[in-house]
Design a protein around this motif. Structure first.
Motif, PDB file in Angstrom:
ATOM      1  N   ALA A 373       0.819  -1.211   0.000  1.00  0.00           N
ATOM      2  CA  ALA A 373       0.000   0.000   0.000  1.00  0.00           C
ATOM      3  C   ALA A 373       0.851   1.259   0.000  1.00  0.00           C
ATOM      4  O   ALA A 373       0.590   2.206  -0.750  1.00  0.00           O
ATOM      5  CB  ALA A 373      -0.934  -0.014   1.211  1.00  0.00           C
ATOM      6  N   ILE A 374       1.884   1.283   0.828  1.00  0.00           N
ATOM      7  CA  ILE A 374       2.700   2.508   0.911  1.00  0.00           C
ATOM      8  C   ILE A 374       3.589   2.662  -0.315  1.00  0.00           C
ATOM      9  O   ILE A 374       3.843   3.784  -0.783  1.00  0.00           O
ATOM     10  CB  ILE A 374       3.529   2.496   2.220  1.00  0.00           C
ATOM     11  CG1 ILE A 374       3.959   3.915   2.570  1.00  0.00           C
ATOM     12  CG2 ILE A 374       4.726   1.561   2.119  1.00  0.00           C
ATOM     13  CD1 ILE A 374       4.546   4.042   3.966  1.00  0.00           C
ATOM     14  N   ASP A 375       4.027   1.530  -0.887  1.00  0.00           N
ATOM     15  CA  ASP A 375       4.821   1.617  -2.122  1.00  0.00           C
ATOM     16  C   ASP A 375       3.967   2.125  -3.276  1.00  0.00           C
ATOM     17  O   ASP A 375       4.418   2.943  -4.091  1.00  0.00           O
ATOM     18  CB  ASP A 375       5.395   0.247  -2.466  1.00  0.00           C
ATOM     19  CG  ASP A 375       6.529  -0.159  -1.529  1.00  0.00           C
ATOM     20  OD1 ASP A 375       7.001   0.708  -0.772  1.00  0.00           O
ATOM     21  OD2 ASP A 375       6.923  -1.341  -1.550  1.00  0.00           O
ATOM     22  N   LEU A 376       2.718   1.640  -3.376  1.00  0.00           N
ATOM     23  CA  LEU A 376       1.830   2.103  -4.444  1.00  0.00           C
ATOM     24  C   LEU A 376       1.525   3.590  -4.279  1.00  0.00           C
ATOM     25  O   LEU A 376       1.484   4.343  -5.263  1.00  0.00           O
ATOM     26  CB  LEU A 376       0.539   1.288  -4.433  1.00  0.00           C
ATOM     27  CG  LEU A 376      -0.521   1.678  -5.461  1.00  0.00           C
ATOM     28  CD1 LEU A 376       0.040   1.561  -6.886  1.00  0.00           C
ATOM     29  CD2 LEU A 376      -1.777   0.820  -5.308  1.00  0.00           C
ATOM     30  N   ALA A 377       1.351   4.035  -3.040  1.00  0.00           N
ATOM     31  CA  ALA A 377       1.092   5.451  -2.799  1.00  0.00           C
ATOM     32  C   ALA A 377       2.272   6.297  -3.249  1.00  0.00           C
ATOM     33  O   ALA A 377       2.102   7.337  -3.911  1.00  0.00           O
ATOM     34  CB  ALA A 377       0.805   5.677  -1.316  1.00  0.00           C
ATOM     35  N   ALA A 378       3.483   5.871  -2.891  1.00  0.00           N
ATOM     36  CA  ALA A 378       4.666   6.624  -3.304  1.00  0.00           C
ATOM     37  C   ALA A 378       4.794   6.648  -4.823  1.00  0.00           C
ATOM     38  O   ALA A 378       5.114   7.682  -5.422  1.00  0.00           O
ATOM     39  CB  ALA A 378       5.910   6.000  -2.669  1.00  0.00           C
ATOM     40  N   HIS A 379       4.514   5.508  -5.453  1.00  0.00           N
ATOM     41  CA  HIS A 379       4.603   5.422  -6.921  1.00  0.00           C
ATOM     42  C   HIS A 379       3.627   6.398  -7.582  1.00  0.00           C
ATOM     43  O   HIS A 379       3.986   7.122  -8.515  1.00  0.00           O
ATOM     44  CB  HIS A 379       4.312   3.985  -7.349  1.00  0.00           C
ATOM     45  CG  HIS A 379       4.139   3.817  -8.824  1.00  0.00           C
ATOM     46  ND1 HIS A 379       5.201   3.824  -9.719  1.00  0.00           N
ATOM     47  CD2 HIS A 379       3.011   3.654  -9.582  1.00  0.00           C
ATOM     48  CE1 HIS A 379       4.737   3.665 -10.941  1.00  0.00           C
ATOM     49  NE2 HIS A 379       3.409   3.554 -10.882  1.00  0.00           N
ATOM     50  N   LEU A 380       2.372   6.428  -7.098  1.00  0.00           N
ATOM     51  CA  LEU A 380       1.369   7.305  -7.704  1.00  0.00           C
ATOM     52  C   LEU A 380       1.658   8.774  -7.425  1.00  0.00           C
ATOM     53  O   LEU A 380       1.413   9.640  -8.275  1.00  0.00           O
ATOM     54  CB  LEU A 380      -0.019   6.933  -7.180  1.00  0.00           C
ATOM     55  CG  LEU A 380      -0.581   5.592  -7.671  1.00  0.00           C
ATOM     56  CD1 LEU A 380      -1.906   5.287  -6.977  1.00  0.00           C
ATOM     57  CD2 LEU A 380      -0.754   5.600  -9.183  1.00  0.00           C
ATOM     58  N   MET A 381       2.184   9.087  -6.223  1.00  0.00           N
ATOM     59  CA  MET A 381       2.507  10.484  -5.926  1.00  0.00           C
ATOM     60  C   MET A 381       3.652  10.976  -6.799  1.00  0.00           C
ATOM     61  O   MET A 381       3.687  12.151  -7.194  1.00  0.00           O
ATOM     62  CB  MET A 381       2.851  10.638  -4.449  1.00  0.00           C
ATOM     63  CG  MET A 381       1.647  10.508  -3.531  1.00  0.00           C
ATOM     64  SD  MET A 381       2.069  10.730  -1.789  1.00  0.00           S
ATOM     65  CE  MET A 381       0.521  10.264  -1.013  1.00  0.00           C
ATOM     66  N   ALA A 382       4.586  10.085  -7.097  1.00  0.00           N
ATOM     67  CA  ALA A 382       5.666  10.475  -8.000  1.00  0.00           C
ATOM     68  C   ALA A 382       5.140  10.644  -9.411  1.00  0.00           C
ATOM     69  O   ALA A 382       5.548  11.566 -10.142  1.00  0.00           O
ATOM     70  CB  ALA A 382       6.766   9.413  -7.967  1.00  0.00           C
ATOM     71  N   GLU A 383       4.201   9.791  -9.823  1.00  0.00           N
ATOM     72  CA  GLU A 383       3.685   9.839 -11.187  1.00  0.00           C
ATOM     73  C   GLU A 383       2.706  10.980 -11.391  1.00  0.00           C
ATOM     74  O   GLU A 383       2.765  11.693 -12.402  1.00  0.00           O
ATOM     75  CB  GLU A 383       2.996   8.502 -11.506  1.00  0.00           C
ATOM     76  CG  GLU A 383       2.414   8.431 -12.911  1.00  0.00           C
ATOM     77  CD  GLU A 383       1.750   7.095 -13.178  1.00  0.00           C
ATOM     78  OE1 GLU A 383       0.881   7.046 -14.077  1.00  0.00           O
ATOM     79  OE2 GLU A 383       2.075   6.100 -12.499  1.00  0.00           O
ATOM     80  N   LEU A 384       1.796  11.183 -10.437  1.00  0.00           N
ATOM     81  CA  LEU A 384       0.746  12.188 -10.608  1.00  0.00           C
ATOM     82  C   LEU A 384       1.102  13.528  -9.974  1.00  0.00           C
ATOM     83  O   LEU A 384       0.425  14.519 -10.243  1.00  0.00           O
ATOM     84  CB  LEU A 384      -0.575  11.681 -10.003  1.00  0.00           C
ATOM     85  CG  LEU A 384      -1.093  10.345 -10.530  1.00  0.00           C
ATOM     86  CD1 LEU A 384      -2.424   9.991  -9.876  1.00  0.00           C
ATOM     87  CD2 LEU A 384      -1.242  10.385 -12.045  1.00  0.00           C
ATOM     88  N   GLY A 385       2.092  13.541  -9.117  1.00  0.00           N
ATOM     89  CA  GLY A 385       2.478  14.793  -8.469  1.00  0.00           C
ATOM     90  C   GLY A 385       3.860  15.257  -8.844  1.00  0.00           C
ATOM     91  O   GLY A 385       4.325  16.292  -8.348  1.00  0.00           O
ATOM     92  N   GLY A 386       4.556  14.497  -9.703  1.00  0.00           N
ATOM     93  CA  GLY A 386       5.889  14.899 -10.133  1.00  0.00           C
ATOM     94  C   GLY A 386       6.925  14.819  -9.040  1.00  0.00           C
ATOM     95  O   GLY A 386       7.944  15.514  -9.099  1.00  0.00           O
ATOM     96  N   GLY A 387       6.695  14.007  -7.996  1.00  0.00           N
ATOM     97  CA  GLY A 387       7.623  13.951  -6.882  1.00  0.00           C
ATOM     98  C   GLY A 387       8.738  12.936  -7.067  1.00  0.00           C
ATOM     99  O   GLY A 387       8.766  12.173  -8.036  1.00  0.00           O
ATOM    100  N   THR A 388       9.648  12.945  -6.107  1.00  0.00           N
ATOM    101  CA  THR A 388      10.773  12.006  -6.077  1.00  0.00           C
ATOM    102  C   THR A 388      10.671  11.167  -4.821  1.00  0.00           C
ATOM    103  O   THR A 388      10.506  11.709  -3.719  1.00  0.00           O
ATOM    104  CB  THR A 388      12.113  12.759  -6.094  1.00  0.00           C
ATOM    105  OG1 THR A 388      12.181  13.570  -7.271  1.00  0.00           O
ATOM    106  CG2 THR A 388      13.283  11.783  -6.066  1.00  0.00           C
TER     107      THR A 388
END
Length: 793
Positions: A373-388
């Protein structure tokens, strides 16, 4: 739980239409409450605003010319102000029916014709309130249906879950159920986390040592994010499930909660004062402002997440306003944790703060689901929010949750379900449910249960799962074989039964000392030998009881002084045998059932005044008790010194006197200073228990044929008892005589009386005719005449 049909299809193959799927889910144990269609409107297309002019008759309205891909542009009156020429917006054409049943037609607004309506998000059912038109992307194809362009069409299936099915509070959980029925696989996206920069452990430290209520706490860091609206596909998913989109970061946490069933929380990392996460119980009087902008006063029963200085979230319930995501957030701390459900439930209930997160934590969240769950959240935040994504995660996992191993006996399945299911099919069902069969030997399976199934702890739980998937309709109905066995009671159960039966007749149980005063015994029973105590507490408690009646009379007297005027008391206890002189270590004793009754029956509608309680009421109570015990009550006129002459009798069992009943003698009442008339009974219990426990029970079929009845009145001498007449009728040889009831006694003169009886006749094999009944009556009359000298009146 509301699941999106299109979202569900991403996790598993579904060869069923939504309504068929809903029916199958209900049969499988997940009851579907409703089916909701989204985006099913038509005649709403993409249009481009060509020009905007003021309305000639209204300052707050404007007149827009809109290209909708038809031969001519439409003239539409609009009240919004956030649009400009060239914008592409949803246009509801005449004939469209929007969510809520709002029909669009050509109409005049303030004297100007409007050929449709420009739509906001709320008017399309995408949010509750909108401040202006829904401005579509500049490349939206003109004339295309908006529902198809935005991929709005979906079907939501609302499932009413019982609290034990926390594993289905997610799309993945429901997908597992669907995969079982369709024999397909559940798919989870493989994640490719592109991490960079310093590790998460250098950003934040996690400490849960102060709380045993947090089995696992994980934290990840995503830097350089941009807060913006979520893409349309993500907003569609949330709307279909009843969640309002907020921004891309918050929406991702809700998306994962709905998809995987694991609540997450996102903190603005820069707002944390000490850059650490401490999980602990709140301190008495501590306060925090939650996301709903309400200041909450906490107690030591609440669990909080703190930044090492102050609370930043109510664990499992709601985040704090101070650390919330806003438009200025650039670094996000993602929380994935599991909390004790009872703690979360108490906090949510006390604060009346039920949330989607608390709903899941209260029912149980799998700690082994935190990582994905936390890995998927980080992945989506990087993809949809442009984060690292910062490398790694801080993971505080105290006691690792391991899969449970249960033993399943195949004969037990047949015993409980009444169906024979082959071992291969049982293994296949278990595997489809995500379980692993470790071994199979001698009709016993060793089954490993995954940690996400929180309600499977026993063998019978496995059998229930097998029945659910096998199909209840496939189990042939069969009535259980019930063997009628005579009831067997122990001595203690029989005594308790007697107490409860008398309690049902209104008798309160009295518990008195086994010793009393010598004067009380003498006043009631007269002079006699007594067993004296060597170290008596007082003169009032100096001798052992030879009867329970004196103590009950003292109970009656005390209650009368307290204003209780109608009393029924019972006591079962031991008393020393009469005539014992006290020699020997253990005086012989006998078990007695005693009772005392005084006062009046409650006034009833058919009487003008209350009826005094007397010997016949007590006799009726004892008859009821004897019938319950399977015995026949027999009383014979008798007299005892402490009972009223003519209002007393002996109780007889199998020809042996075992007790007595009667009204207390007026002289005894005077000696005790007892004004009320009291009726008492005392029975030796050993013969009663022996006869009751030794009797054989029989069962007979209820007759299908009606009964018939006759009333007979006999004139007999005063010395003849009612029981003698009844015995004579019973002994007449009348085979079909089922019941006898005395309903009238009439004194003819000083020597004769009339006894009237209601007789019921029945045969289990036929309807009795008048000829047969008359023959029975003739035999009864002759028997009564011969044995008692009675004549038919």
């Amino acid at each position: 739980m509301r699941v999106s049909y299109s979202w569900l299809k991403e996790y598993t193959d579904i060869p069923l239409e939504p309504r068929e799927l809903a029916d199958r889910l209900t049969l499988q144990g997940l009851e579907v409450d409703a089916i909701i269609e989204y985006g099913n409107f038509t005649h709403v297309v993409v249009g481009q605003i060509e020009s905007i002019e003021g309305h000639p008759n209204a300052d707050k309205l404007s007149l827009c010319v809109v290209n909708v891909g038809q031969e001519r542009s439409l003239s539409i009156v609009c009240g919004a102000t956030n649009m400009k020429s060239g914008d592409r917006v949803p246009v509801a054409l005449p004939g469209a029916v929007l969510p809520g049943g709002f029909a669009i037609k050509v109409s005049k607004l303030r004297g100007v014709q409007s050929e449709g309506m420009l739509c906001s998000r709320s008017e399309l059912g995408l949010e509750e309130h909108s401040s202006g038109l829904f401005i579509l992307p500049a490349d939206a194809p003109i004339g295309t249906e908006v529902a198809r362009y935005l991929e709005l069409r979906d079907t939501a299936i609302e499932i009413g879950l019982t609290p034990n099915r926390s594993d289905c509070l997610s799309h993945v959980g429901v997908a597992r159920e669907v995969s079982v029925m369709t024999n397909s696989q559940v798919r989870l996206a493989k994640l490719d986390l592109r991490e960079a920069g310093k590790p998460a452990s250098e950003y934040v430290q996690v400490d849960t040592s102060d709380s045993g209520d947090c089995p696992r706490y994980m934290a990840r860091i995503v830097t350089g994010v941009r807060i913006q609206p979520s893409p349309q596909w993500l907003q569609n998913r949330l709307v279909a499930c009843g969640i309002r989109p907020i921004n891309n970061i918050v929406d991702i946490t809700n998306y994962i909660m709905l998809g995987l069933g694991h609540p997450l929380h996102a903190f603005d990392y820069d707002k944390l004062e000490r850059k650490e996460v401490l999980v602990r119980r709140a301190r008495a009087g501590e306060t925090m402002v939650t996301l709903d902008e309400v200041t909450r006063e906490l107690t030591e029963q609440d669990m909080v997440i703190t930044d090492g200085q102050k609370p930043i979230a109510l664990a499992g319930v709601m985040g704090g306003l101070h650390s919330s995501i806003d438009n200025g957030t650039t670094t996000v701390l993602i929380e994935a944790a599991t909390f004790d459900g009872s703690v979360v439930r108490k906090t949510a209930k006390r604060l009346a703060l039920h949330s989607e997160s608390s709903h899941r934590f209260e029912r149980g969240v799998d700690p082994n689901g935190c990582q994905y769950a936390i890995d998927l959240a980080a992945h989506l935040m990087a993809e949809l929010g442009g984060g690292t994504i910062a490398p790694g995660a801080v993971d505080c996992y105290k006691a690792v949750s391991m899969p449970r191993t249960l033993l399943l006996r195949l004969p037990r399945i047949r015993q409980i379900l009444g169906a024979t299911i082959g071992v291969e099919e049982v293994v296949q069902i278990l595997q489809r449910l995500g379980m692993t069969v470790l071994s199979s030997q001698d009709d016993v399976l060793q089954v490993q249960v995954p940690t996400y199934t929180g309600d499977i702890h026993r063998e019978v739980d496995l059998i229930e799962e097998i029945a659910r998937i096998y199909g209840y309709a496939n189990i042939a109905p069969a009535l259980p074989a019930v063997e009628a066995l005579p009831p067997q009671k122990t001595r203690e159960e029989a005594l308790l039964d007697i107490k409860q039966t008398l309690a049902g007749r209104g008798y309160f149980e009295a518990i008195n000392y086994s010793f009393t005063s010598a004067s009380n015994l003498e006043k009631v029973l007269g002079a006699g030998k007594r067993v004296h105590l060597l170290n008596a507490i007082s003169e009032e408690l100096a001798v052992m009881r030879t009867s329970l009646i004196p103590s009950l009379l003292m109970n009656i007297k005390g209650n009368l002084h307290l204003g209780q005027d109608s009393l029924r008391l019972q006591e079962i206890s031991y008393a020393v045998c009469e005539g014992h002189d006290g020699t020997g270590e253990i005086p012989p004793s006998r078990l007695l059932l005693s009772g005392a009754v005084c006062g009046e029956m409650p006034k009833q509608w058919w009487t003008d005044s209350p009826q005094p309680l007397g010997i016949f009421h007590v006799k009726g109570d004892l008859e009821f008790l004897w019938n319950h015990l399977g015995l026949a009550l027999e009383v014979r006129p008798a007299s005892r010194p402490w009972l009223h002459p003519g209002i007393s009798a002996d109780i007889v069992l199998d020809g042996v006197t075992i007790g007595y009943l009667g009204e207390i003698h007026p002289q005894v009442r005077q000696a005790l200073d007892l004004e009320a008339r009291v009726t008492v009974f005392e029975i030796e219990m050993e013969p009663v228990l022996n006869s009751s426990l030794a009797r054989s029970w029989g069962f007979s079929e209820i007759s299908r044929f009606p009964s018939t009845w006759r009333d007979l009145a006999f004139v007999v001498n005063q010395a003849v008892t009612t029981q003698q007449v009844i015995d004579a009728m019973r002994g007449s040889g009348a085979l079909y005589l089922e019941n006898i009831r005395l309903f009238d006694v009439y004194q003819l003169d000083g020597e004769r009386k009339s006894l009237a009886f209601h007789l019921v006749f029945r045969d289990a094999s036929q309807t009795l005719t008048d000829v047969i009944v008359d023959q029975q009556i003739k035999a009864i009359v002759e028997s009564v005449s011969r044995k008692t000298g009675g004549t038919l009146r």
